[in-house]
Motif scaffolding. Structure first.
Motif, PDB file in Angstrom:
ATOM      1  N   UNK A   1       0.831  -1.201   0.000  1.00  0.00           N
ATOM      2  CA  UNK A   1       0.000   0.000   0.000  1.00  0.00           C
ATOM      3  C   UNK A   1       0.867   1.253   0.000  1.00  0.00           C
ATOM      4  N   UNK A   2       1.904   1.265   0.818  1.00  0.00           N
ATOM      5  CA  UNK A   2       2.779   2.437   0.892  1.00  0.00           C
ATOM      6  C   UNK A   2       3.622   2.596  -0.364  1.00  0.00           C
ATOM      7  N   UNK A   3       4.078   1.486  -0.944  1.00  0.00           N
ATOM      8  CA  UNK A   3       4.858   1.568  -2.183  1.00  0.00           C
ATOM      9  C   UNK A   3       4.000   2.157  -3.304  1.00  0.00           C
ATOM     10  N   UNK A   4       2.735   1.761  -3.375  1.00  0.00           N
ATOM     11  CA  UNK A   4       1.850   2.281  -4.423  1.00  0.00           C
ATOM     12  C   UNK A   4       1.345   3.676  -4.096  1.00  0.00           C
ATOM     13  N   UNK A   5       1.742   4.220  -2.976  1.00  0.00           N
ATOM     14  CA  UNK A   5       1.319   5.549  -2.548  1.00  0.00           C
ATOM     15  C   UNK A   5       2.483   6.538  -2.617  1.00  0.00           C
ATOM     16  N   UNK A   6       3.351   6.346  -3.602  1.00  0.00           N
ATOM     17  CA  UNK A   6       4.493   7.241  -3.777  1.00  0.00           C
ATOM     18  C   UNK A   6       4.465   7.836  -5.175  1.00  0.00           C
ATOM     19  N   UNK A   7       5.084   8.988  -5.313  1.00  0.00           N
ATOM     20  CA  UNK A   7       5.161   9.613  -6.619  1.00  0.00           C
ATOM     21  C   UNK A   7       5.971   8.750  -7.591  1.00  0.00           C
ATOM     22  N   UNK A   8       7.013   8.116  -7.084  1.00  0.00           N
ATOM     23  CA  UNK A   8       7.836   7.250  -7.931  1.00  0.00           C
ATOM     24  C   UNK A   8       6.971   6.161  -8.577  1.00  0.00           C
ATOM     25  N   UNK A   9       6.075   5.569  -7.793  1.00  0.00           N
ATOM     26  CA  UNK A   9       5.169   4.548  -8.338  1.00  0.00           C
ATOM     27  C   UNK A   9       4.216   5.168  -9.354  1.00  0.00           C
ATOM     28  N   UNK A  10       3.645   6.318  -9.012  1.00  0.00           N
ATOM     29  CA  UNK A  10       2.658   6.956  -9.899  1.00  0.00           C
ATOM     30  C   UNK A  10       3.233   7.240 -11.273  1.00  0.00           C
ATOM     31  N   UNK A  11       4.454   7.742 -11.316  1.00  0.00           N
ATOM     32  CA  UNK A  11       5.012   8.112 -12.612  1.00  0.00           C
ATOM     33  C   UNK A  11       5.805   6.973 -13.251  1.00  0.00           C
ATOM     34  N   UNK A  12       5.716   5.789 -12.677  1.00  0.00           N
ATOM     35  CA  UNK A  12       6.366   4.636 -13.311  1.00  0.00           C
ATOM     36  C   UNK A  12       5.640   4.244 -14.595  1.00  0.00           C
ATOM     37  N   UNK A  13       4.402   4.678 -14.758  1.00  0.00           N
ATOM     38  CA  UNK A  13       3.674   4.482 -16.018  1.00  0.00           C
ATOM     39  C   UNK A  13       3.965   5.698 -16.890  1.00  0.00           C
ATOM     40  N   UNK A  14       4.375   5.475 -18.119  1.00  0.00           N
ATOM     41  CA  UNK A  14       4.714   6.615 -18.970  1.00  0.00           C
ATOM     42  C   UNK A  14       3.501   7.500 -19.244  1.00  0.00           C
ATOM     43  N   UNK A  15       2.292   6.945 -19.116  1.00  0.00           N
ATOM     44  CA  UNK A  15       1.090   7.752 -19.297  1.00  0.00           C
ATOM     45  C   UNK A  15       1.055   8.909 -18.304  1.00  0.00           C
ATOM     46  N   UNK A  16       1.471   8.641 -17.090  1.00  0.00           N
ATOM     47  CA  UNK A  16       1.477   9.680 -16.062  1.00  0.00           C
ATOM     48  C   UNK A  16       2.719  10.561 -16.183  1.00  0.00           C
ATOM     49  N   UNK A  17       3.870   9.928 -16.369  1.00  0.00           N
ATOM     50  CA  UNK A  17       5.125  10.692 -16.417  1.00  0.00           C
ATOM     51  C   UNK A  17       5.135  11.677 -17.580  1.00  0.00           C
ATOM     52  N   UNK A  18       4.646  11.259 -18.741  1.00  0.00           N
ATOM     53  CA  UNK A  18       4.721  12.093 -19.934  1.00  0.00           C
ATOM     54  C   UNK A  18       3.560  13.068 -20.083  1.00  0.00           C
TER      55      UNK A  18
END
Length: 195
Positions: A43-60
């Motif tokens: 839960x905590x790992x998926x609650x980080x910005x690093x996790x969120x932008x690991x998908x290029x859809x979010x990062x880009x």
């Protein structure tokens, strides 16, 4: 009393086929701790910005937009990350949001917004879902950092001070009603109430 204790002890130490009830209880307790620890870690790992932008859809897309806003860089050095605004802080609401977010994972797997063009086509629908969520919870994620009771209206523009001291104070409006686009570009706003 002695008989009750003796019966209880025999029940705990008697095999239930292969293992004693005591061993099963202790094993279940240990397994529960391991499961709970693993669940909370995930839960905590998926609650980080690093996790969120690991998908290029979010990062880009949305992350690039966030980098240009006051929520990313500002004079105070306080920075909002993806989960600060998009995941409730209290546990039960967080779990409910994570379950709803599973649809977003489904979209990532099947390429619903895997290109900028597809993202822009879906942008208004995605934004409206987020605005509705924030409206329904009275902009809870905003209020985790911005506390109405500590707002200094003398430091705000005349218009902002008026809106905060009337519409926000009365509960008639919530943060997201006026602050759409505060951290991301706005979609085509035709048909959006108040625009």
């Amino acid at each position: 009393m002695k008989n009750i204790l003796l019966i209880g002890w025999r029940t705990l130490t008697r095999p239930s086929g292969y293992y004693s009830l005591g061993a099963l209880v202790i094993g279940g307790f240990i397994a529960g701790i391991i499961f709970w620890g693993g669940f909370n870690t995930a839960l905590e790992v998926t609650n980080t910005e690093k996790f969120c932008i690991s998908c290029h859809e979010m990062e880009n897309n949305v992350y690039e937009e966030l980098k240009t806003t006051i929520h990313f860089t500002n004079r105070s050095g306080v920075r909002a990350t993806c989960p600060d605004c998009h995941v409730p802080h209290n546990w039960t609401d967080k779990i409910a949001r994570k379950m709803k977010a599973s649809k977003e994972v489904w979209g990532a797997i099947f390429g619903t917004i895997n290109t900028r063009e597809k993202f822009l086509v879906q942008r208004k629908r995605l934004a409206q879902h987020e605005w509705e969520r924030l409206k329904a919870n009275d902009s809870l994620e905003c209020r985790n950092c911005h506390n109405f009771d500590y707002m200094d209206f003398t430091e705000q523009s005349e218009r902002a001070a008026y809106q905060h001291s009337t519409a926000l104070a009365s509960g008639e409006k919530t943060c997201i009603d006026c602050h759409k686009g505060i951290a991301h570009e706005l979609p085509d706003m035709k048909g959006v109430e108040g625009w």
